[in-house]
Design a protein around this motif. Structure first.
Motif, PDB file in Angstrom:
ATOM      1  N   THR A  29      34.730 -25.929  56.214  1.00 31.44           N
ATOM      2  CA  THR A  29      34.842 -24.655  56.937  1.00 31.44           C
ATOM      3  C   THR A  29      34.418 -24.748  58.394  1.00 31.44           C
ATOM      4  OG1 THR A  29      32.603 -23.957  56.343  1.00 31.44           O
ATOM      5  CG2 THR A  29      34.396 -23.351  54.819  1.00 31.44           C
ATOM      6  N   GLY A  30      33.638 -25.780  58.721  1.00 31.04           N
ATOM      7  CA  GLY A  30      33.113 -25.878  60.077  1.00 31.04           C
ATOM      8  C   GLY A  30      31.969 -24.910  60.323  1.00 31.04           C
ATOM      9  N   GLY A  31      31.477 -24.275  59.274  1.00 30.31           N
ATOM     10  CA  GLY A  31      30.389 -23.311  59.407  1.00 30.31           C
ATOM     11  C   GLY A  31      29.192 -23.724  58.580  1.00 30.31           C
ATOM     12  N   ARG A  32      28.175 -22.887  58.620  1.00 28.92           N
ATOM     13  CA  ARG A  32      26.972 -23.129  57.835  1.00 28.92           C
ATOM     14  C   ARG A  32      27.141 -22.552  56.434  1.00 28.92           C
ATOM     15  NH1 ARG A  32      21.996 -21.011  60.857  1.00 28.92           N
ATOM     16  NH2 ARG A  32      20.986 -22.152  59.190  1.00 28.92           N
ATOM     17  N   ALA A  33      26.496 -23.185  55.464  1.00 22.18           N
ATOM     18  CA  ALA A  33      26.563 -22.709  54.088  1.00 22.18           C
ATOM     19  C   ALA A  33      25.179 -22.828  53.462  1.00 22.18           C
ATOM     20  CB  ALA A  33      27.570 -23.528  53.291  1.00 22.18           C
ATOM     21  N   THR A  34      24.965 -22.051  52.432  1.00 20.95           N
ATOM     22  CA  THR A  34      23.743 -22.127  51.654  1.00 20.95           C
ATOM     23  C   THR A  34      24.130 -22.028  50.187  1.00 20.95           C
ATOM     24  OG1 THR A  34      21.518 -21.228  51.355  1.00 20.95           O
ATOM     25  CG2 THR A  34      23.286 -19.643  51.770  1.00 20.95           C
ATOM     26  N   SER A  35      23.315 -22.554  49.330  1.00 23.69           N
ATOM     27  CA  SER A  35      23.621 -22.553  47.902  1.00 23.69           C
ATOM     28  C   SER A  35      22.548 -21.817  47.124  1.00 23.69           C
ATOM     29  CB  SER A  35      23.697 -23.994  47.385  1.00 23.69           C
ATOM     30  OG  SER A  35      24.711 -24.701  48.039  1.00 23.69           O
ATOM     31  N   ARG A  36      22.971 -21.189  46.039  1.00 22.95           N
ATOM     32  CA  ARG A  36      22.058 -20.512  45.136  1.00 22.95           C
ATOM     33  C   ARG A  36      22.443 -20.869  43.710  1.00 22.95           C
ATOM     34  NH1 ARG A  36      19.936 -20.462  49.143  1.00 22.95           N
ATOM     35  NH2 ARG A  36      19.198 -18.741  50.397  1.00 22.95           N
ATOM     36  N   SER A  37      21.454 -20.972  42.858  1.00 22.72           N
ATOM     37  CA  SER A  37      21.714 -21.297  41.455  1.00 22.72           C
ATOM     38  C   SER A  37      22.186 -20.057  40.705  1.00 22.72           C
ATOM     39  CB  SER A  37      20.455 -21.848  40.789  1.00 22.72           C
ATOM     40  OG  SER A  37      19.511 -20.800  40.620  1.00 22.72           O
ATOM     41  N   MET A  38      22.737 -20.269  39.517  1.00 21.11           N
ATOM     42  CA  MET A  38      23.171 -19.143  38.694  1.00 21.11           C
ATOM     43  C   MET A  38      21.982 -18.271  38.314  1.00 21.11           C
ATOM     44  SD  MET A  38      25.513 -17.352  37.487  1.00 21.11           S
ATOM     45  CE  MET A  38      26.974 -18.331  37.664  1.00 21.11           C
ATOM     46  N   THR A  39      20.803 -18.864  38.137  1.00 21.05           N
ATOM     47  CA  THR A  39      19.598 -18.092  37.841  1.00 21.05           C
ATOM     48  C   THR A  39      19.318 -17.098  38.961  1.00 21.05           C
ATOM     49  OG1 THR A  39      18.700 -19.956  36.610  1.00 21.05           O
ATOM     50  CG2 THR A  39      17.137 -18.265  37.309  1.00 21.05           C
ATOM     51  N   THR A  40      19.436 -17.541  40.204  1.00 21.57           N
ATOM     52  CA  THR A  40      19.208 -16.659  41.343  1.00 21.57           C
ATOM     53  C   THR A  40      20.276 -15.572  41.404  1.00 21.57           C
ATOM     54  OG1 THR A  40      18.150 -18.427  42.582  1.00 21.57           O
ATOM     55  CG2 THR A  40      18.986 -16.561  43.862  1.00 21.57           C
ATOM     56  N   VAL A  41      21.518 -15.929  41.172  1.00 23.09           N
ATOM     57  CA  VAL A  41      22.602 -14.943  41.204  1.00 23.09           C
ATOM     58  C   VAL A  41      22.367 -13.877  40.139  1.00 23.09           C
ATOM     59  CG1 VAL A  41      25.083 -14.596  40.850  1.00 23.09           C
ATOM     60  CG2 VAL A  41      24.263 -16.559  42.183  1.00 23.09           C
ATOM     61  N   ARG A  42      21.981 -14.284  38.935  1.00 20.63           N
ATOM     62  CA  ARG A  42      21.696 -13.313  37.872  1.00 20.63           C
ATOM     63  C   ARG A  42      20.543 -12.394  38.251  1.00 20.63           C
ATOM     64  NH1 ARG A  42      22.524 -17.741  33.387  1.00 20.63           N
ATOM     65  NH2 ARG A  42      24.684 -17.314  32.867  1.00 20.63           N
ATOM     66  N   ARG A  43      19.493 -12.958  38.835  1.00 24.94           N
ATOM     67  CA  ARG A  43      18.343 -12.147  39.237  1.00 24.94           C
ATOM     68  C   ARG A  43      18.753 -11.120  40.298  1.00 24.94           C
ATOM     69  NH1 ARG A  43      15.065 -15.994  40.759  1.00 24.94           N
ATOM     70  NH2 ARG A  43      15.294 -15.683  42.968  1.00 24.94           N
ATOM     71  N   LEU A  44      19.589 -11.539  41.261  1.00 25.91           N
ATOM     72  CA  LEU A  44      20.055 -10.608  42.284  1.00 25.91           C
ATOM     73  C   LEU A  44      20.933  -9.516  41.684  1.00 25.91           C
ATOM     74  CD1 LEU A  44      20.839 -13.127  45.143  1.00 25.91           C
ATOM     75  CD2 LEU A  44      19.045 -11.393  45.134  1.00 25.91           C
TER      76      LEU A  44
END
Length: 60
Positions: A29-44
């Motif tokens: 993408t030429g941009g910045r990215a960050t990753s989150r686990s499925m555990t974090t996604v569920r909590r959010l």
């Protein structure tokens, strides 16, 4: 990559607890990215979805 849209990408890592897709997404993408686990996604989801009750068990 499993799916993507404007501003988001869902990937599946080969190794648990390693965000090995992040550098690839950034390179493509030429941009910045960050990753989150499925555990974090569920909590959010639990915290931010308004389903009229505590938690969102079974949503994800």
């Amino acid at each position: 990559m499993l799916d993507a849209g404007e501003g988001w990408v869902v990937t599946l890592n080969d190794r648990e607890r390693e965000s090995n897709a992040t550098p690839t997404v950034e390179r493509l993408t030429g941009g910045r990215a960050t990753s989150r686990s499925m555990t974090t996604v569920r909590r959010l989801l639990d915290r931010h979805l308004d389903d009229g009750g505590p938690g969102t068990s079974g949503v994800v």
